[in-house]
Enzyme design. Structure first.
Site, PDB file in Angstrom:
ATOM      1  N   GLY A 193      22.383  -1.221  29.322  1.00 28.51           N
ATOM      2  CA  GLY A 193      23.527  -1.623  28.777  1.00 28.51           C
ATOM      3  C   GLY A 193      23.666  -0.421  27.712  1.00 28.51           C
ATOM      4  O   GLY A 193      24.816   0.152  27.477  1.00 28.51           O
ATOM      5  N   ALA A 215      20.665  -4.698  27.995  1.00 26.30           N
ATOM      6  CA  ALA A 215      21.362  -6.176  27.730  1.00 26.30           C
ATOM      7  C   ALA A 215      19.924  -6.736  27.810  1.00 26.30           C
ATOM      8  O   ALA A 215      18.946  -6.502  28.290  1.00 26.30           O
ATOM      9  CB  ALA A 215      22.015  -6.663  28.686  1.00 26.30           C
ATOM     10  N   GLU A 221      24.901   2.495  29.062  1.00 23.25           N
ATOM     11  CA  GLU A 221      26.312   2.557  29.304  1.00 23.25           C
ATOM     12  C   GLU A 221      27.709   2.517  27.935  1.00 23.25           C
ATOM     13  O   GLU A 221      28.588   2.904  28.022  1.00 23.25           O
ATOM     14  CB  GLU A 221      26.266   0.725  30.100  1.00 23.25           C
ATOM     15  N   GLU A 227      18.750  -1.565  36.057  1.00 22.69           N
ATOM     16  CA  GLU A 227      18.803  -2.495  36.861  1.00 22.69           C
ATOM     17  C   GLU A 227      18.393  -3.068  37.682  1.00 22.69           C
ATOM     18  O   GLU A 227      17.548  -4.301  38.272  1.00 22.69           O
ATOM     19  CB  GLU A 227      20.615  -2.789  36.182  1.00 22.69           C
TER      20      GLU A 227
HETATM   21  N1  COA Z   1      15.210  -7.368  26.640  1.00 25.37           N
HETATM   22  C1  COA Z   1      14.321  -8.293  25.591  1.00 25.37           C
HETATM   23  N2  COA Z   1      13.758  -7.889  25.539  1.00 25.37           N
HETATM   24  C2  COA Z   1      13.246  -6.399  25.605  1.00 25.37           C
HETATM   25  C3  COA Z   1      14.208  -5.620  26.101  1.00 25.37           C
HETATM   26  C4  COA Z   1      15.815  -6.135  26.759  1.00 25.37           C
HETATM   27  N3  COA Z   1      16.271  -5.691  27.456  1.00 25.37           N
HETATM   28  N4  COA Z   1      13.220  -4.134  25.759  1.00 25.37           N
HETATM   29  C5  COA Z   1      12.679  -4.523  24.876  1.00 25.37           C
HETATM   30  N5  COA Z   1      12.978  -5.227  24.804  1.00 25.37           N
HETATM   31  C6  COA Z   1      11.314  -6.146  23.795  1.00 25.37           C
HETATM   32  C7  COA Z   1       9.977  -6.225  24.569  1.00 25.37           C
HETATM   33  O1  COA Z   1      10.358  -7.788  25.277  1.00 25.37           O
HETATM   34  C8  COA Z   1       9.915  -6.434  23.586  1.00 25.37           C
HETATM   35  O2  COA Z   1       9.199  -7.479  23.023  1.00 25.37           O
HETATM   36  P1  COA Z   1       7.728  -8.283  21.837  1.00 25.37           P
HETATM   37  O3  COA Z   1       7.295  -7.614  21.177  1.00 25.37           O
HETATM   38  O4  COA Z   1       8.459  -9.651  21.887  1.00 25.37           O
HETATM   39  O5  COA Z   1       6.542  -8.860  23.177  1.00 25.37           O
HETATM   40  C9  COA Z   1       9.604  -5.132  22.676  1.00 25.37           C
HETATM   41  O6  COA Z   1      11.024  -5.172  23.394  1.00 25.37           O
HETATM   42  C10 COA Z   1       9.246  -4.208  22.449  1.00 25.37           C
HETATM   43  O7  COA Z   1       9.542  -3.834  23.888  1.00 25.37           O
HETATM   44  P2  COA Z   1       7.889  -3.494  25.001  1.00 25.37           P
HETATM   45  O8  COA Z   1       8.316  -3.278  26.215  1.00 25.37           O
HETATM   46  O9  COA Z   1       6.575  -3.787  24.440  1.00 25.37           O
HETATM   47  O10 COA Z   1       7.971  -1.325  24.908  1.00 25.37           O
HETATM   48  P3  COA Z   1       7.268  -0.498  25.706  1.00 25.37           P
HETATM   49  O11 COA Z   1       7.249   0.600  24.412  1.00 25.37           O
HETATM   50  O12 COA Z   1       5.911  -0.478  26.026  1.00 25.37           O
HETATM   51  O13 COA Z   1       8.124   0.192  26.748  1.00 25.37           O
HETATM   52  C11 COA Z   1      10.478   0.481  27.658  1.00 25.37           C
HETATM   53  C12 COA Z   1       9.871   0.197  26.428  1.00 25.37           C
HETATM   54  C13 COA Z   1      11.776   0.225  27.132  1.00 25.37           C
HETATM   55  C14 COA Z   1       9.992   1.282  28.808  1.00 25.37           C
HETATM   56  C15 COA Z   1      10.263  -1.210  27.585  1.00 25.37           C
HETATM   57  O14 COA Z   1      10.493  -2.253  26.944  1.00 25.37           O
HETATM   58  C16 COA Z   1      11.400  -1.897  28.449  1.00 25.37           C
HETATM   59  O15 COA Z   1      11.287  -1.628  29.527  1.00 25.37           O
HETATM   60  N6  COA Z   1      12.179  -2.784  28.368  1.00 25.37           N
HETATM   61  C17 COA Z   1      13.645  -2.997  29.563  1.00 25.37           C
HETATM   62  C18 COA Z   1      14.679  -1.918  29.553  1.00 25.37           C
HETATM   63  C19 COA Z   1      15.634  -2.767  30.656  1.00 25.37           C
HETATM   64  O16 COA Z   1      15.337  -2.928  31.635  1.00 25.37           O
HETATM   65  N7  COA Z   1      16.996  -2.780  30.840  1.00 25.37           N
HETATM   66  C20 COA Z   1      17.897  -2.885  31.265  1.00 25.37           C
HETATM   67  C21 COA Z   1      18.321  -4.137  30.863  1.00 25.37           C
HETATM   68  S1  COA Z   1      19.417  -4.973  31.761  1.00 25.37           S
END
Ligand code: COA
Length: 258
Positions: free
Chosen positions: A109, A64, A112, A132
């Site tokens: 999500g 999400a 999911e 989460e």
């Molecule tokens: N919601 C909003 N934005 C997200 C996102 C999410 N769930 N997952 C990634 N993004 C965005 C980042 O903020 C970043 O945006 P920006 O370039 O404007 O700063 C962009 O996507 C790239 O992500 P980044 O974190 O820089 O890539 P990475 O390769 O270093 O890491 C992940 C990848 C997937 C490990 C990391 O993005 C992450 O942990 N995301 C969240 C996962 C999460 O907790 N999901 C459950 C949500 S309920």
């Protein structure tokens, strides 16, 4: 027509591609609503027999959209979860087969929604998880319910309580995904699978999906009753007669969905 996803139809397969690659295809509310419209469109269209769901770029869906969750009130959060759950359920109850082609991150999500699809294929670069708890929440789109049903209680609780990401090989071992392939083979493998499914009788496909869905959480005897009702109903179809006649005449069947 869609802002955050693309919807293409070729060879009777609808491909829904979540398309916010700069945000790793994070699901904002608008994208979730579009996913609901897209699965409804696929199910309504006569030129679609099966559905492929994937993500643009290096991610399937990274969860999400946290920027929207950050300010939610308790009641907004509850409503958001219920809206998303209902839309994901439409993938699960789709009478046309849905296959998730997990090309990269399937987190929160994303994991999911993949679990709500009928079959999951993953690239060997995929990473899956329910992170989460690291954000102070529980999964809201069915993760606490579908994950233990798919992988068992122990493995589900390990993933839910650690928030750890696992790779595709471990996801395969747990049964969270059904097949792992090289990244460049992912979409072709998914299309081949969907083409095989789509060659079968549409009402029989819908019957299998509904019998599995409705039978999953009821006693075996009740589930078998659901099955025998479908077995009976399908004997009224032209496709049943065609399928059996084609077998006996040693030719390929041509199904019409009636
Ligand atoms: N919601 C909003 N934005 C997200 C996102 C999410 N769930 N997952 C990634 N993004 C965005 C980042 O903020 C970043 O945006 P920006 O370039 O404007 O700063 C962009 O996507 C790239 O992500 P980044 O974190 O820089 O890539 P990475 O390769 O270093 O890491 C992940 C990848 C997937 C490990 C990391 O993005 C992450 O942990 N995301 C969240 C996962 C999460 O907790 N999901 C459950 C949500 S309920």
């Amino acid at each position: 027509m869609y802002e955050f996803l693309t919807f293409d139809v070729a060879d009777r397969i609808a491909t829904i591609t979540v398309n916010r690659p700069d945000k790793l295809n994070a699901l904002n509310d608008a994208t979730i609503a579009e996913l609901g419209r897209a699965i409804d469109e696929a199910n309504a269209r006569a030129d679609v027999a099966a559905v492929l769901l994937t993500g643009a770029g290096r991610s399937f869906i990274a969860g999400a959209d946290i920027s929207e969750l950050e300010s939610q009130s308790p009641l907004e959060a509850q409503r958001r979860a219920r809206v998303g759950q209902a839309i994901f359920r439409r993938f699960e109850t789709s009478p046309k087969p849905t296959v998730a082609a997990i090309n990269g991150f399937a987190l929160g999500g994303g994991c999911e929604l993949a679990m709500a699809c009928h079959v999951r294929l993953a690239s060997d670069k995929a990473k899956l998880g329910q992170p989460e708890v690291k954000l102070g929440i529980v999964p809201g789109y069915g993760g606490t319910q579908r994950l233990p049903r798919l992988v068992g209680r122990g493995a589900a609780l390990r993933l839910l309580l650690t928030g750890d990401m696992i790779d595709a090989a471990e996801a395969l071992r747990l049964g969270l995904v059904d097949q792992v392939v090289a990244p460049e083979a992912l979409l072709d493998t998914a299309r081949t699978l969907l083409t095989t499914m789509a060659a079968n009788a549409p009402l029989a496909l819908a019957g299998c999906i509904e019998a599995v869905n409705r039978g999953q959480d009821v006693p075996l005897e009740e589930g078998c009753t659901i099955e025998s009702d479908f077995f009976g109903l399908l004997s009224a179809t032209a496709d049943m007669k065609e399928g059996m006649r084609a077998f006996l005449e040693k030719r390929a069947a041509t199904f019409i969905g009636r």
